[in-house]
Write a protein that holds these residues in place. Structure first.
Motif, PDB file in Angstrom:
ATOM      1  N   VAL A 119       1.183  -1.032   0.129  1.00 29.07           N
ATOM      2  CA  VAL A 119      -0.064  -0.006   0.222  1.00 29.07           C
ATOM      3  C   VAL A 119       1.442   1.159  -0.136  1.00 29.07           C
ATOM      4  O   VAL A 119       0.851   2.585  -0.725  1.00 29.07           O
ATOM      5  CB  VAL A 119      -1.103  -0.048   1.211  1.00 29.07           C
ATOM      6  N   ASP A 120       1.788   1.312   0.570  1.00 26.18           N
ATOM      7  CA  ASP A 120       3.141   2.521   0.892  1.00 26.18           C
ATOM      8  C   ASP A 120       3.389   2.604   0.052  1.00 26.18           C
ATOM      9  O   ASP A 120       3.971   3.366  -0.434  1.00 26.18           O
ATOM     10  CB  ASP A 120       3.594   2.740   2.402  1.00 26.18           C
ATOM     11  N   ASP A 121       3.990   1.527  -0.933  1.00 24.57           N
ATOM     12  CA  ASP A 121       4.518   1.061  -2.191  1.00 24.57           C
ATOM     13  C   ASP A 121       3.966   1.408  -3.101  1.00 24.57           C
ATOM     14  O   ASP A 121       4.650   1.730  -4.315  1.00 24.57           O
ATOM     15  CB  ASP A 121       5.137  -0.437  -2.086  1.00 24.57           C
ATOM     16  N   GLY A 122       2.590   1.943  -3.132  1.00 23.94           N
ATOM     17  CA  GLY A 122       1.933   2.514  -4.477  1.00 23.94           C
ATOM     18  C   GLY A 122       1.584   1.545  -5.139  1.00 23.94           C
ATOM     19  O   GLY A 122       1.003   1.886  -6.485  1.00 23.94           O
ATOM     20  N   ARG A 123       1.610   0.124  -5.100  1.00 27.01           N
ATOM     21  CA  ARG A 123       1.441  -0.681  -5.597  1.00 27.01           C
ATOM     22  C   ARG A 123      -0.421  -1.272  -5.686  1.00 27.01           C
ATOM     23  O   ARG A 123      -0.706  -2.276  -6.256  1.00 27.01           O
ATOM     24  CB  ARG A 123       1.817  -1.643  -5.440  1.00 27.01           C
ATOM     25  N   VAL A 124      -1.340  -0.169  -4.977  1.00 25.70           N
ATOM     26  CA  VAL A 124      -2.933  -0.837  -4.694  1.00 25.70           C
ATOM     27  C   VAL A 124      -3.123   0.750  -4.996  1.00 25.70           C
ATOM     28  O   VAL A 124      -3.322   1.652  -4.653  1.00 25.70           O
ATOM     29  CB  VAL A 124      -2.627  -1.251  -3.299  1.00 25.70           C
ATOM     30  N   SER A 125      -4.493   0.466  -6.105  1.00 22.73           N
ATOM     31  CA  SER A 125      -5.065   1.674  -6.401  1.00 22.73           C
ATOM     32  C   SER A 125      -6.155   0.431  -6.758  1.00 22.73           C
ATOM     33  O   SER A 125      -7.082  -0.310  -6.030  1.00 22.73           O
ATOM     34  CB  SER A 125      -4.395   2.213  -7.647  1.00 22.73           C
ATOM     35  N   ILE A 126      -7.513   1.839  -7.045  1.00 25.99           N
ATOM     36  CA  ILE A 126      -9.241   2.125  -7.113  1.00 25.99           C
ATOM     37  C   ILE A 126      -8.712   2.081  -8.848  1.00 25.99           C
ATOM     38  O   ILE A 126      -8.416   3.328  -8.981  1.00 25.99           O
ATOM     39  CB  ILE A 126     -10.042   2.807  -6.369  1.00 25.99           C
ATOM     40  N   ARG A 135     -16.081  -0.317  -9.864  1.00 29.48           N
ATOM     41  CA  ARG A 135     -14.605   0.411  -8.936  1.00 29.48           C
ATOM     42  C   ARG A 135     -14.349  -1.075  -9.036  1.00 29.48           C
ATOM     43  O   ARG A 135     -14.815  -2.292  -7.995  1.00 29.48           O
ATOM     44  CB  ARG A 135     -14.993   1.783  -8.473  1.00 29.48           C
ATOM     45  N   ALA A 136     -13.126  -1.263  -8.388  1.00 27.01           N
ATOM     46  CA  ALA A 136     -12.314  -2.841  -8.275  1.00 27.01           C
ATOM     47  C   ALA A 136     -10.841  -1.688  -8.164  1.00 27.01           C
ATOM     48  O   ALA A 136     -10.394  -0.797  -8.229  1.00 27.01           O
ATOM     49  CB  ALA A 136     -12.108  -3.506  -9.282  1.00 27.01           C
ATOM     50  N   LEU A 137     -10.465  -2.960  -6.918  1.00 31.85           N
ATOM     51  CA  LEU A 137      -9.165  -2.526  -6.220  1.00 31.85           C
ATOM     52  C   LEU A 137      -8.286  -3.159  -7.054  1.00 31.85           C
ATOM     53  O   LEU A 137      -8.431  -4.003  -7.617  1.00 31.85           O
ATOM     54  CB  LEU A 137      -8.849  -3.088  -4.743  1.00 31.85           C
ATOM     55  N   ALA A 138      -6.745  -2.240  -7.960  1.00 32.24           N
ATOM     56  CA  ALA A 138      -5.857  -2.767  -8.918  1.00 32.24           C
ATOM     57  C   ALA A 138      -5.153  -3.016  -7.901  1.00 32.24           C
ATOM     58  O   ALA A 138      -4.596  -2.204  -7.032  1.00 32.24           O
ATOM     59  CB  ALA A 138      -5.817  -1.775  -9.788  1.00 32.24           C
ATOM     60  N   VAL A 139      -4.174  -4.633  -8.215  1.00 27.80           N
ATOM     61  CA  VAL A 139      -2.801  -4.427  -7.749  1.00 27.80           C
ATOM     62  C   VAL A 139      -1.850  -4.578  -8.957  1.00 27.80           C
ATOM     63  O   VAL A 139      -2.049  -5.682  -9.522  1.00 27.80           O
ATOM     64  CB  VAL A 139      -2.933  -5.951  -6.810  1.00 27.80           C
TER      65      VAL A 139
END
Length: 332
Positions: A119-126, A135-139
């Motif tokens: 999360v803090d590394d910017g690898r998770v987004s909406i 809308r979905a969670l993108a990894v």
């Protein structure tokens, strides 16, 4: 079965009084969509006859699909009874706007996990999907990387109390094109310490039952339990109609895990799973624990490429979408 018999049964189902629909259990909900309808009836008819292994149309577990299964579906016709909702946790992402997913969002959505990766590394987004209607969670799994530190994301959703029987449902999509390489981890249920990483359970510490994709997207349940044959988790393949199940890039899939804990010290636990409404795994006689100090205690959102060597590394930036998480108790 003649067309006349099928027509008669369909008419009987359609004429069942709607006032009783919400009073019925969902024994006939073959595809687990909380509705007993023609789709479930067609599942039963398509599986008609003796089962070679397991088949989703075998509603009564007799080892074959016959008129009793058909009557069970018809007798439960209508919406499932959800008046006593067994949900432990539900989450979609319609309340979020497209953009980075941060720690505050994580805490609010996932019951304040004690730690996280990605999360803090910017690898998770909406992200918006389905032409902006969802809308979905993108990894993200960056190119040339593997493992938990550099790909994917991890955190634990811990329940307020332990449960003996839990069903986990979620949807996921491997965005196209997607190179599966050797494999990677996907979310699943855990108990106790949630053993992973080569930590063989001893019956008194914990267990885990995540999923994995393998080469070419082959689907398996990846289970840490005291009777596993090797140091790392055991693969239990997902199979439908005697064929190994595979994820298809660019397509949404629904996966369902049902875990029933064993009596401490007795091999009477089970894992049952469905892939897009089809029974794909039925593993019985399992031992997760020898003590009663833990049961099913949470869900491990764990997804990354690997594996513990560079042979598992991504060949390009890859993305998996996740949506519609539901965790509920059930009565076996």
């Amino acid at each position: 079965m003649t067309r006349r018999v099928i027509t008669t049964l369909l008419l009987a189902a359609c004429c069942c009084p709607s006032a009783h629909a919400f009073e019925r259990a969902c024994d006939g909900d073959v595809n687990s969509d909380l509705q007993v309808n023609v789709d479930d009836l067609l599942h039963v008819l398509s599986d008609w006859g003796p089962c070679a292994g397991s088949c989703s149309g075998d509603v009564d577990g007799s080892g074959g699909v016959d008129v009793l299964d058909l009557l069970t579906v018809i007798g439960a016709w209508g919406p499932c009874d959800t008046s006593s909702d067994p949900a432990v946790f539900e989450l979609d992402f319609e309340h979020r706007t497209a953009g980075p997913y941060d720690e505050d969002m994580l805490d609010a959505d996932w019951n304040e996990p004690t730690w996280s990766q990605g999360v803090d590394d910017g690898r998770v987004s909406i992200v918006e999907t389905d032409d902006g209607e969802n809308r979905a969670l993108a990894v993200l799994y960056p190119e040339g990387e593997y493992g938990t530190s550099n790909t994917g994301a991890q955190w634990k959703l811990l329940f307020d109390e332990s449960h003996e029987c839990v069903r986990l449902t979620y949807r996921l999509q491997f965005t196209a094109p997607f190179d599966f390489v050797r494999g990677g981890k996907l979310p699943g249920l855990i108990g106790g310490e949630g053993n992973t990483g080569g930590g063989i359970p001893d019956g008194t510490d914990g267990w885990s039952a995540r999923m994995m994709w393998r080469v070419d997207g082959a689907v398996v349940q990846y289970v840490y339990h005291p009777d596993q044959p090797e140091q790392y988790g055991e693969d239990l393949p997902w199979v439908v109609q005697n064929e190994q199940v595979h994820f298809a890039p660019g397509q949404w899939h629904e996966v369902i895990h049902e875990i029933q804990m064993n009596t401490p010290g007795v091999n009477d636990g089970s894992i049952t799973a469905w892939f897009d409404g089809e029974l794909a795994l039925e593993s019985t006689g399992m031992r997760f624990r020898d003590v009663d100090s833990f049961a099913i205690d949470g869900m491990y959102f764990s997804t990354f490429f690997g594996g513990g060597s560079s042979s598992w590394s991504t060949t390009a930036d890859e993305v998996v979408l996740f949506d519609d998480f539901r965790i509920e108790t059930f009565t076996p």
